[in-house]
Design an enzyme around this catalytic site. Structure first.
Site: not given
Length: 260
Positions: A142, A155
């Site tokens: 990401s 995350y």
């Protein structure tokens, strides 16, 4: 381009993962899809891959919280389809909350699914790749593997961990014809992104439309969501022989987010 190869894609019953599986199948690879969802809907997607692309498609219900089931998923590809040539670690979950309010169980689950599961899958797949002197490991990281955002402690930590795991595995496998890379998307319009909007709105005291405009797309200079097809096309390239010298890399596809 990938005819005869076998791709295992975790978290591939919807979103980016399903786009990966379909893109590999379009290039001639047999695939193993994995993930959660309605059984009939999963079977519809699995059979569609076979009928549209003329390849074999299997479904593994492996739970990404269970190392033994992850290893069995790789073994399924090897025994039923002949190999695990391409491994895409894509399964992921998200939760948005301040650190002091972040549920401990949720932290542990996010780290397990977003980071540890990738390690367990790589651990299972690398021996077969080494034996064949060919392999492609692609980890869905990401933009949050490179930069942080508030309220996403688990995350962001997991995705930074994926970056380190990718680099380490690339170094260990560099002389075996194996490449290990991470794709770092910005905001892609998927169920994962859609589901986090209400929590982000609550955490920031905004409306959901304000979150889309002022939080999500504000991070991307293009002011557009990345598409799942764009991410999948990058994965296909990384799996190709033309990308054999690309390993240990973080491939940004983020509308310019990390450039700022």
């Amino acid at each position: 381009m990938l005819k005869g190869k076998v791709a295992v894609v975790t978290g591939s019953t919807s979103g980016i993962g399903l786009a990966y599986a379909r893109a590999f199948a379009k290039e001639g690879a047999n695939v193993v899809i994995n993930g959660l969802g309605d059984a009939a809907a999963i079977e519809k997607e699995r059979s569609a891959i076979e009928s549209e692309f003329g390849v074999k498609a299997l479904y593994s219900p492996a739970n990404m919280l269970k190392p033994d089931e992850i290893a069995d998923m790789v073994k399924l590809a090897e025994t039923e389809l002949g190999a695990c040539d391409i491994l895409v670690n894509n399964a992921g979950i998200q939760h948005v909350a301040p650190i002091e309010e972040f549920p401990i169980d949720t932290w542990n689950t996010i780290i397990a699914i977003n980071l540890s599961a990738a390690f367990f899958a790589m651990r299972a797949a690398i021996p077969g790749m080494k034996a064949k002197k060919w392999g492609r490991i692609i980890n869905t990281a990401s933009a949050h593997a490179l930069v942080a955002s508030p309220f996403k402690s688990a995350y962001v930590s997991a995705k930074h961990g994926i970056a380190g795991l990718t680099k380490t595995a690339a170094l260990e496998t560099a002389t075996f014809g194996i490449t290990v890379n991470a794709i770092c998307p910005g905001y892609v319009w998927t169920p994962l992104v859609e589901k986090q909007i209400p929590d982000t709105a609550k955490a920031r005291g905004m409306t959901e439309e304000e979150v889309k405009k002022n939080v999500l797309l504000a991070a991307q200079p293009t002011k557009e969501f990345v598409t799942v097809e764009e991410v999948a096309a990058l994965a296909v390239f990384l799996a190709s022989d033309n990308a054999r010298s690309i390993t240990g890399s973080m491939q940004q596809i983020d509308g310019g987010w990390v450039a700022e």
